[in-house]
Design a protein around this motif. Structure first.
Motif, PDB file in Angstrom:
ATOM      1  N   ASN A 154       9.397  -3.858 -14.767  1.00 44.75           N
ATOM      2  CA  ASN A 154      10.705  -3.417 -15.302  1.00 44.75           C
ATOM      3  C   ASN A 154      10.979  -1.775 -14.870  1.00 44.75           C
ATOM      4  O   ASN A 154      10.815  -1.450 -14.791  1.00 44.75           O
ATOM      5  N   PHE A 155      12.363  -1.639 -14.275  1.00 46.78           N
ATOM      6  CA  PHE A 155      12.709  -0.893 -13.381  1.00 46.78           C
ATOM      7  C   PHE A 155      13.690   0.251 -14.249  1.00 46.78           C
ATOM      8  O   PHE A 155      14.441  -0.277 -14.787  1.00 46.78           O
ATOM      9  N   GLY A 156      13.184   1.532 -14.642  1.00 46.89           N
ATOM     10  CA  GLY A 156      13.823   2.254 -15.782  1.00 46.89           C
ATOM     11  C   GLY A 156      15.022   2.856 -14.270  1.00 46.89           C
ATOM     12  O   GLY A 156      14.982   2.984 -13.614  1.00 46.89           O
ATOM     13  N   SER A 157      14.957   4.320 -15.347  1.00 48.42           N
ATOM     14  CA  SER A 157      15.297   5.390 -14.769  1.00 48.42           C
ATOM     15  C   SER A 157      15.041   6.912 -15.284  1.00 48.42           C
ATOM     16  O   SER A 157      15.409   6.790 -16.433  1.00 48.42           O
ATOM     17  N   VAL A 158      15.563   7.771 -14.346  1.00 47.84           N
ATOM     18  CA  VAL A 158      14.970   9.466 -14.740  1.00 47.84           C
ATOM     19  C   VAL A 158      16.193   9.736 -15.236  1.00 47.84           C
ATOM     20  O   VAL A 158      16.703  10.999 -15.623  1.00 47.84           O
ATOM     21  N   SER A 159      17.135   8.969 -14.923  1.00 47.71           N
ATOM     22  CA  SER A 159      18.726   9.594 -15.616  1.00 47.71           C
ATOM     23  C   SER A 159      18.689   9.619 -17.023  1.00 47.71           C
ATOM     24  O   SER A 159      18.949  11.095 -17.013  1.00 47.71           O
ATOM     25  N   TRP A 160      18.449   9.158 -18.204  1.00 43.43           N
ATOM     26  CA  TRP A 160      17.800   9.400 -18.863  1.00 43.43           C
ATOM     27  C   TRP A 160      17.034  10.321 -19.661  1.00 43.43           C
ATOM     28  O   TRP A 160      17.952  11.067 -20.966  1.00 43.43           O
ATOM     29  N   MET A 161      15.993  10.581 -18.867  1.00 43.56           N
ATOM     30  CA  MET A 161      15.265  11.410 -19.124  1.00 43.56           C
ATOM     31  C   MET A 161      15.966  13.002 -18.945  1.00 43.56           C
ATOM     32  O   MET A 161      14.721  14.141 -19.050  1.00 43.56           O
ATOM     33  N   LEU A 162      16.014  12.738 -17.779  1.00 48.35           N
ATOM     34  CA  LEU A 162      17.148  14.034 -17.122  1.00 48.35           C
ATOM     35  C   LEU A 162      18.149  14.680 -18.079  1.00 48.35           C
ATOM     36  O   LEU A 162      18.726  15.553 -17.613  1.00 48.35           O
ATOM     37  N   LYS A 163      18.419  13.877 -19.184  1.00 48.04           N
ATOM     38  CA  LYS A 163      20.218  13.918 -19.476  1.00 48.04           C
ATOM     39  C   LYS A 163      21.372  13.926 -19.108  1.00 48.04           C
ATOM     40  O   LYS A 163      22.097  14.622 -18.828  1.00 48.04           O
ATOM     41  N   ALA A 175      21.352   2.546 -21.273  1.00 49.34           N
ATOM     42  CA  ALA A 175      20.039   0.528 -21.178  1.00 49.34           C
ATOM     43  C   ALA A 175      19.548   0.289 -20.164  1.00 49.34           C
ATOM     44  O   ALA A 175      18.266   0.089 -20.456  1.00 49.34           O
ATOM     45  N   LYS A 176      18.681   1.563 -18.756  1.00 48.22           N
ATOM     46  CA  LYS A 176      18.392   1.892 -19.197  1.00 48.22           C
ATOM     47  C   LYS A 176      16.498   3.067 -19.956  1.00 48.22           C
ATOM     48  O   LYS A 176      15.697   1.790 -20.073  1.00 48.22           O
ATOM     49  N   ALA A 177      16.987   2.996 -20.836  1.00 48.80           N
ATOM     50  CA  ALA A 177      16.339   4.188 -22.194  1.00 48.80           C
ATOM     51  C   ALA A 177      15.536   2.758 -22.756  1.00 48.80           C
ATOM     52  O   ALA A 177      14.683   2.486 -22.943  1.00 48.80           O
ATOM     53  N   SER A 178      16.592   2.083 -22.992  1.00 48.80           N
ATOM     54  CA  SER A 178      16.021   0.575 -23.428  1.00 48.80           C
ATOM     55  C   SER A 178      14.944   0.137 -22.902  1.00 48.80           C
ATOM     56  O   SER A 178      14.189  -1.173 -23.723  1.00 48.80           O
ATOM     57  N   ILE A 179      14.325   0.526 -21.649  1.00 47.71           N
ATOM     58  CA  ILE A 179      14.171  -0.335 -20.665  1.00 47.71           C
ATOM     59  C   ILE A 179      12.596  -0.428 -21.228  1.00 47.71           C
ATOM     60  O   ILE A 179      11.675  -1.392 -21.323  1.00 47.71           O
ATOM     61  N   GLN A 180      12.361   0.935 -21.212  1.00 46.46           N
ATOM     62  CA  GLN A 180      10.571   1.109 -21.865  1.00 46.46           C
ATOM     63  C   GLN A 180      10.481   0.722 -23.317  1.00 46.46           C
ATOM     64  O   GLN A 180       9.005  -0.650 -23.378  1.00 46.46           O
ATOM     65  N   ILE A 210      -0.587 -12.032 -19.016  1.00 46.72           N
ATOM     66  CA  ILE A 210       0.323 -11.065 -18.634  1.00 46.72           C
ATOM     67  C   ILE A 210       0.606  -9.058 -18.428  1.00 46.72           C
ATOM     68  O   ILE A 210       0.353  -9.171 -19.807  1.00 46.72           O
ATOM     69  N   ARG A 211       0.796  -8.497 -17.448  1.00 45.68           N
ATOM     70  CA  ARG A 211       0.192  -6.783 -17.769  1.00 45.68           C
ATOM     71  C   ARG A 211       2.482  -6.767 -17.851  1.00 45.68           C
ATOM     72  O   ARG A 211       2.775  -7.798 -16.354  1.00 45.68           O
ATOM     73  N   VAL A 212       2.964  -6.314 -18.437  1.00 41.34           N
ATOM     74  CA  VAL A 212       4.059  -5.793 -18.184  1.00 41.34           C
ATOM     75  C   VAL A 212       4.483  -4.014 -17.987  1.00 41.34           C
ATOM     76  O   VAL A 212       3.606  -3.284 -18.926  1.00 41.34           O
ATOM     77  N   ASN A 213       4.896  -3.689 -16.964  1.00 44.22           N
ATOM     78  CA  ASN A 213       4.855  -1.956 -16.782  1.00 44.22           C
ATOM     79  C   ASN A 213       6.238  -1.990 -16.711  1.00 44.22           C
ATOM     80  O   ASN A 213       7.219  -3.270 -15.916  1.00 44.22           O
ATOM     81  N   THR A 214       6.633  -0.491 -16.914  1.00 46.14           N
ATOM     82  CA  THR A 214       8.215   0.177 -16.047  1.00 46.14           C
ATOM     83  C   THR A 214       7.644   1.056 -15.138  1.00 46.14           C
ATOM     84  O   THR A 214       7.024   1.756 -14.871  1.00 46.14           O
ATOM     85  N   LEU A 215       8.546   0.561 -14.141  1.00 46.20           N
ATOM     86  CA  LEU A 215       8.216   1.163 -12.581  1.00 46.20           C
ATOM     87  C   LEU A 215       9.740   2.242 -12.920  1.00 46.20           C
ATOM     88  O   LEU A 215      11.335   1.230 -12.919  1.00 46.20           O
ATOM     89  N   VAL A 216       9.519   3.946 -13.191  1.00 46.24           N
ATOM     90  CA  VAL A 216      10.995   4.792 -12.825  1.00 46.24           C
ATOM     91  C   VAL A 216      11.035   5.312 -11.705  1.00 46.24           C
ATOM     92  O   VAL A 216      10.529   6.443 -11.770  1.00 46.24           O
ATOM     93  N   ASP A 240       4.324   3.441 -18.219  1.00 44.89           N
ATOM     94  CA  ASP A 240       5.431   4.387 -17.548  1.00 44.89           C
ATOM     95  C   ASP A 240       4.916   4.528 -16.450  1.00 44.89           C
ATOM     96  O   ASP A 240       3.838   5.762 -15.894  1.00 44.89           O
ATOM     97  N   PHE A 241       4.966   4.554 -15.183  1.00 47.57           N
ATOM     98  CA  PHE A 241       4.658   4.653 -13.994  1.00 47.57           C
ATOM     99  C   PHE A 241       6.251   5.594 -12.710  1.00 47.57           C
ATOM    100  O   PHE A 241       6.798   4.513 -12.241  1.00 47.57           O
ATOM    101  N   ILE A 242       6.707   6.650 -12.993  1.00 48.69           N
ATOM    102  CA  ILE A 242       7.234   7.280 -12.252  1.00 48.69           C
ATOM    103  C   ILE A 242       7.251   7.732 -10.864  1.00 48.69           C
ATOM    104  O   ILE A 242       6.368   8.483 -10.814  1.00 48.69           O
ATOM    105  N   VAL A 243       8.649   7.272 -10.153  1.00 49.78           N
ATOM    106  CA  VAL A 243       8.089   7.737  -8.924  1.00 49.78           C
ATOM    107  C   VAL A 243       9.027   8.615  -8.514  1.00 49.78           C
ATOM    108  O   VAL A 243      10.553   8.466  -8.328  1.00 49.78           O
TER     109      VAL A 243
END
Length: 255
Positions: A146-155, A165-170, A185-191, A247-250
């Motif tokens: 699942n694809f997240g976003s750093v946008s909410w992490m950066l406020k 919406a993106k914060a809910s993906i985790q 079945i493995r499930v991870n978030t790529l951010v 979460d795997f953050i790039v």
């Protein structure tokens, strides 16, 4: 194209990608196709998607399968997933990439606009996963990214419906990982961080924003779709067999 490792376990594996016609999605389609995976992808933009298939058609063993689809239409999304299964085999990898980070002023958001943003950025990730899980169970396992976003992490402001919406993906990732881990079945978030796709450069990149990006990142590089694709390949391959609910953050060290 970022140089990546070769993953033998991906050869012949069926991969389904949402939003694969441009930007990060196009990078994913190309990276997996070059690994020898059987790639099916959906997008609403036919022209760039067809151009991508034509570009890769003579360079990879199995050209990607493009299916035009509006992912806000869940019935159409389900049909596309079934078509990929019928034509390429049971799906072993799902990349929930599609999103739209359109900016919006909080005080001007209507209920209708809010629902439309959720219909693009949140709802399809759940229903795509729901549709592929039985296929993964039948084949003995799979990987959902699942694809997240750093946008909410950066406020980041100016797009509250998107960041929510993106914060809910985790939460989605961790719930699915618990429910279906016994099925292998493995499930991870790529951010992804700020990936400077053509769209991002055209719409949002200016001197002020670029200065903030450079100051925020630890690495002084411009992140490209290939950086994200390299992580996605690892998460899809058997090499990450012990990784789930993470979460795997790039983002070049921004968050």
């Amino acid at each position: 194209m970022i140089l990546t490792a070769s993953y033998p376990s991906l050869r012949g594996r069926t991969v389904f990608i949402t939003g694969g016609g441009s930007g990060i999605g196009a990078g994913l389609v190309e990276a997996f196709a070059r690994q020898g995976a059987k790639v099916g992808f959906v997008d609403i933009a036919a022209a760039p998607s067809e151009a991508l298939v034509a570009h890769l058609g003579t360079q990879v063993e199995t050209p990607p399968l493009f299916l035009p689809c509006d992912i806000t239409d869940i019935a159409a999304l389900r049909r596309a997933i079934e078509t990929v299964r019928d034509r390429l085999g049971p799906i072993g990898v799902l990349l929930n990439n599609a999103a739209n980070d359109q900016r919006h002023a909080t005080l001007e958001v209507t209920p209708e606009y809010w629902d439309e943003r959720i219909a693009v950025n949140q709802r399809p990730q759940f229903f795509a996963a729901q549709a592929v899980i039985p296929q993964m169970q039948a084949r003995g396992g799979g990987s959902i990214v699942n694809f997240g976003s750093v946008s909410w992490m950066l406020k980041q402001g100016g797009m509250a419906a998107y960041t929510m919406a993106k914060a809910s993906i985790q939460g989605l990732t961790r719930s699915l990982a618990r429910d279906f881990g016994r099925d292998n079945i493995r499930v991870n978030t790529l951010v992804p961080g700020w990936i400077l796709t053509e769209r991002q450069v055209e719409l949002w990149l200016n001197k002020e924003n670029d200065k903030g990006r450079r100051e925020g990142q630890c690495l002084d590089i411009r992140l490209q779709p290939g950086h994200v694709a390299a992580m996605a390949l690892f998460l899809a391959a058997d090499d990450s067999g012990g990784c789930t609910a993470q979460d795997f953050i790039v983002d070049a060290g921004w968050t």
